[in-house]
Enzyme design. Structure first.
Site, short mmCIF file in Angstrom:
data_model
loop_
_atom_site.label_atom_id
_atom_site.label_comp_id
_atom_site.label_asym_id
_atom_site.label_seq_id
_atom_site.Cartn_x
_atom_site.Cartn_y
_atom_site.Cartn_z
CE1 TYR A 157 11.47 -58.36 4.09
CE2 TYR A 157 12.59 -56.51 5.15
CZ TYR A 157 12.49 -57.41 4.10
OH TYR A 157 13.38 -57.36 3.06
NE ARG A 184 18.09 -51.66 11.16
CZ ARG A 184 18.67 -51.64 9.97
NH1 ARG A 184 18.45 -52.58 9.09
NH2 ARG A 184 19.52 -50.68 9.66
CB CYS A 215 26.79 -49.77 -7.06
SG CYS A 215 27.47 -51.37 -6.57
NE ARG A 262 23.79 -49.91 1.17
CZ ARG A 262 23.21 -48.89 0.59
NH1 ARG A 262 23.03 -48.91 -0.72
NH2 ARG A 262 22.82 -47.83 1.27
CB CYS A 298 25.09 -56.22 -1.49
SG CYS A 298 24.49 -54.53 -1.69
CD GLU A 327 44.91 -45.59 -18.95
OE1 GLU A 327 44.45 -46.65 -18.52
OE2 GLU A 327 44.37 -44.92 -19.88
CB ALA A 367 38.87 -55.35 -15.75
CB CYS A 425 29.79 -49.11 0.70
SG CYS A 425 28.23 -49.38 -0.16
C1 LIG Z 1 22.38 -57.29 1.14
C2 LIG Z 1 21.58 -56.58 2.19
C3 LIG Z 1 20.92 -57.32 3.16
C4 LIG Z 1 20.20 -56.67 4.16
N1 LIG Z 1 19.61 -57.41 5.12
C5 LIG Z 1 18.94 -56.80 6.12
C6 LIG Z 1 18.38 -57.56 7.17
O1 LIG Z 1 18.50 -58.77 7.21
N2 LIG Z 1 17.74 -56.88 8.15
C7 LIG Z 1 17.61 -55.52 8.15
O2 LIG Z 1 17.04 -54.97 9.08
N3 LIG Z 1 18.15 -54.78 7.16
C8 LIG Z 1 18.81 -55.38 6.17
N4 LIG Z 1 19.41 -54.63 5.19
C9 LIG Z 1 19.35 -53.17 5.27
C10 LIG Z 1 20.61 -52.65 5.94
O3 LIG Z 1 20.70 -53.10 7.27
C11 LIG Z 1 20.67 -51.12 5.92
O4 LIG Z 1 19.60 -50.60 6.65
C12 LIG Z 1 20.66 -50.53 4.53
O5 LIG Z 1 21.46 -51.28 3.67
C13 LIG Z 1 21.16 -49.07 4.53
O6 LIG Z 1 22.32 -48.92 5.29
P1 LIG Z 1 23.81 -48.99 4.67
O7 LIG Z 1 23.99 -47.77 3.85
O8 LIG Z 1 24.71 -49.04 5.88
O9 LIG Z 1 23.89 -50.22 3.86
C14 LIG Z 1 20.13 -55.26 4.18
C15 LIG Z 1 20.79 -54.53 3.20
C16 LIG Z 1 21.50 -55.18 2.21
C17 LIG Z 1 22.22 -54.36 1.18
#
Ligand SMILES: Cc1cc2nc3c(=O)[nH]c(=O)nc-3n(C[C@H](O)[C@H](O)[C@H](O)COP(=O)(O)O)c2cc1C
Length: 706
Positions: free
Chosen positions: A188, A236, A360, A334, A364, A427, A408, A357
């Site tokens: 970003y 970050r 997948c 997640r 999300c 089942e 389901a 989690c």
């Molecule tokens: C739906 C979604 C939204 C996210 N939004 C952000 C965000 O706003 N800012 C950010 O730094 N990372 C964002 N991430 C990345 C997560 O913070 C994280 O770094 C990434 O999902 C991997 O970590 P995890 O395995 O704990 O999900 C997002 C991830 C997902 C899946």
């Protein structure tokens, strides 16, 4: 290991703020704000759950400092005007009243904006085509993908935005948040300035490391002036960006020192940029804690707290890495979508109750943020659907039979039992799980077993009666008030010569291990034998998983699909990683064993005939070709609704759910099951559109029943 996870539950100071424990919700844009970016009740409900669940620090996801020029998602939160402060205050209060500390992450997406589409400003002139990102444009039917044009910001624009970031931070402080975070990760805008991969400027905001760092450091300086020295600022950024010419860990350590010197209170070390989507959003392939080495490296050069994240799922692992000094805090995104009560369950010594989690990325990411919708979850029906947040007891307790213990069926049973219904699952096999059981054979899909394990556990704990090896057709189902059929899918067998010589994919993906934790009972079927050269015919998870399972076991795999591209409907980041692996390589940051013989993919092709040692293939130009193959595997699924139809035709009150209704992915099967479980006592019926409905007006219900 002790089950109370002492390291995780020791408070920590970030600046002068004390966080009650080491569990951080790393920023997650849930894309659920109002259209102007205002906080609403759904945003509050989501974050309040995290706080109730015991999360120590909650960093609200990417929020824009300038709606006009950059929104990461269309309904992200906005912090660019004072009239957002009251809503933001409600949000902060909803978390703080449960003891959590909270932050807002401020983010400008630059080239990765979901809006506006044209003339997007960035650090340098560039064209971005990032199909895994939420800023990726949906290509209109008929248009060709050309990427999105972004232009270099003028120096005046850069200074204007620095001021906007600082004003945004001030609003976050005014709203009562405990701290603020800057988003310098994932490609970003701040990351675009920081990285040599994207920053091609030759002015004071580029050229050298000092120049590239000027943008974030000036923002930090301005925030400190506006908010005072005691308002903690977190940053970050990605420890490794994973593209040639981008930033790797050595420079990230230098950057860490620069941020510490500038007065940053904590560093939140992430991974990747969207040009390398695998490490950025780590699909199922990535192992727990694969990115921890980056926080460990950064920690070795700074003394401020460091947060690690990416595929952290178990309290055991998180507690261990804190104990080993590899990180100060465990960042979960997640995982907390799937189970916001992660921290409380860990603290209570019940880690096995955590709904882990499965990475997948369907609910999300693919089916929400990527297509400009609110966030959902494939395994937690409460995300984005408030009806599941506080499940109410049913007014009438029913006796319900659920035929089929697949995704389901199991979810329907769980929700129905939570509502107080008396549920029996019938089942036909000797285990619950349905299609989930095939995941044992696919290395990338091991995490699916977590969900299977969790839901089986819930079913056992909720007093649901499970009858295995049952032929429901022979049962007296009239004794039940309501019956659901979740009999799953079956392999499609084409009407071509030699089809009987082919093998069905579900017979191939039978786990080879005897008596593993998911198949603890005797009587497990043997997997079908396959030769060395194998054709897999299909193009969805069934086909790609079969291809992967066999390729990893040294088979020569040829995938045949009528579609124009490989697996167009599977989650794009998973697909990206899979494509790299099918080509014989590996995705960035991935250490899994590569495939020895690359998978050959024939798109726009079909099979006309299956012979003993070959097939007749026809391509898009109607050219026929004979391809040698020892085994042909059929890997297309169709609904298996035979039982449903026959029971319905006999007059039984029955509804069809999951794959036996229409073949669907895990999220849709889970949602469909959850919905059925919720509607059971509301006069559940299939409406004229083929959708499960309930809650009819009484007079209509009576008329329908006649
Ligand atoms: C739906 C979604 C939204 C996210 N939004 C952000 C965000 O706003 N800012 C950010 O730094 N990372 C964002 N991430 C990345 C997560 O913070 C994280 O770094 C990434 O999902 C991997 O970590 P995890 O395995 O704990 O999900 C997002 C991830 C997902 C899946």
């Amino acid at each position: 290991m002790e089950k109370n996870f002492k390291n995780l539950f020791t408070p920590i100071k970030i600046g002068n703020m004390t966080v009650p424990n080491r569990v951080v919700q790393v920023p997650t844009d849930i894309s659920t704000g109002d259209s102007d970016g205002a906080v609403n009740d759904r945003v509050i409900a989501y974050h309040e759950e995290l706080a109730k669940g015991g999360t120590g620090l909650i960093i609200v996801g990417a929020s824009t400092p300038d709606r006009e020029t950059g929104r990461p998602t269309v309904t992200c939160l906005s912090v660019d005007a004072d009239f957002f402060i009251p809503g933001l205050h409600r949000l902060a209060h909803a978390m703080q009243k449960h003891g959590a500390k909270c932050a807002v992450q401020i983010q400008h997406p630059g080239r990765q904006a979901a809006y506006p589409r044209k003339n997007q400003m960035s650090c340098s002139d560039m064209i971005s085509d990032l199909p895994g990102s939420a800023g990726h444009e949906v290509i209109y039917a008929g248009d060709t993908a050309q990427g999105k044009i972004a232009r270099e910001m003028s120096v005046d624009e850069v200074y204007d935005l620095i001021e906007k970031f600082a004003e945004a931070a001030w609003r976050v402080q005014q709203a009562g948040f405990d701290c603020v975070e800057l988003h310098g990760a994932h490609g970003y805008l701040i990351a675009q300035f920081m990285s040599p991969y994207t920053n091609k400027r030759n002015d004071r905001f580029g050229a050298t490391l000092t120049g590239r760092m000027r943008f974030p450091l000036e923002i930090i300086d301005r925030i400190k002036r506006k908010c005072g020295p005691n308002f903690p600022i977190l940053v970050r950024y990605s420890g490794e960006e994973w593209m040639p010419g981008s930033r790797f860990i050595d420079e990230s350590k230098e950057i860490a020192k620069m941020f510490e010197a500038a007065g940053v209170a904590a560093l939140d070390i992430s991974a990747g940029i969207f040009d390398a989507p695998g490490p950025t959003m780590d699909p199922m392939y990535y192992e727990e804690g694969w990115n921890t080495y980056t926080s460990e490296a950064v920690k070795s050069v700074v003394s401020i707290p460091v947060i690690t994240s990416h595929t952290l799922r178990s309290p055991e692992y998180c507690d261990k890495i804190i104990g080993e000094g590899k990180t100060d805090m465990a960042g979960l995104s997640r995982q907390l979508i799937a189970d916001p009560y992660w921290a409380n369950k860990a603290k209570a010594g019940k880690p096995e109750e955590i709904r882990k989690c499965i990475s997948c990325l369907i609910g999300c990411w693919k089916e929400s943020l990527m297509i400009k919708r609110e966030m959902r979850c494939a395994i937690n029906p409460a995300v984005g659907d408030m009806r599941f947040l506080d499940i109410q007891s049913a007014k009438t307790q029913l006796k319900a039979a659920i035929i089929g213990g697949g995704i389901a069926g199991m979810e329907a049973a769980r929700i129905a039992a939570l509502r107080g219904h008396k549920v029996t699952i019938l089942e036909k096999d000797n285990e619950l799980g349905g299609i989930l059981r095939t995941c044992c054979m696919v290395p990338a899909k091991q995490k699916m077993k977590w969900y299977m394990d969790w839901i089986r556990r819930q079913i056992a704990g909720l007093g649901i009666e499970v009858r295995l090896n049952v032929d429901a057709a022979k049962e007296d189902l009239s004794k039940f008030d309501v019956v659901l059929a979740g009999t799953g899918g079956k392999t499609f067998v084409p009407d071509i010569p030699g089809a009987d010589k082919a093998v069905k994919f579900e017979d191939v993906l039978i786990c080879a291990r005897k008596n593993c934790e998911f198949w603890p009972k005797e009587g497990k079927p043997e997997a079908a034998k396959t030769g060395q050269k194998v054709i897999v015919w299909g193009n969805h998870y069934a086909a790609s998983d079969t291809a992967e399972a066999l390729a990893i076991r040294g088979r020569e795999v040829i995938l045949v699909t009528e579609d124009a591209e490989f697996c167009p409907d599977i989650e794009p980041i998973h697909r990206e990683v899979m494509k790299m692996r099918f080509a014989g390589g590996n995705a960035q940051g991935l250490e899994g064993t590569p495939i020895k013989i690359p998978v050959v993919i024939h798109t726009k092709s079909t099979i006309l005939e299956i012979k003993a040692d070959s097939v007749v293939l026809m391509d898009a130009n109607f050219r026929k070709e004979v391809i040698k193959a020892d085994t042909v595997i059929l890997a297309k699924q169709v609904p298996d609704d035979t039982l449903f139809n026959s029971l319905r035709d006999k007059g039984l009150k029955i509804q069809n759910i999951g794959d036996s209704r229409a073949v669907m992915n895990v999220r849709n099967a889970m949602t469909n099951g959850a919905e059925a479980g919720l509607l059971l006592d509301e006069g559940i019926f299939m409406n004229a559109n083929g959708i499960l409905s309930g809650g009819l007006p009484l007079d209509v219900e009576k008329q329908m029943a006649r």
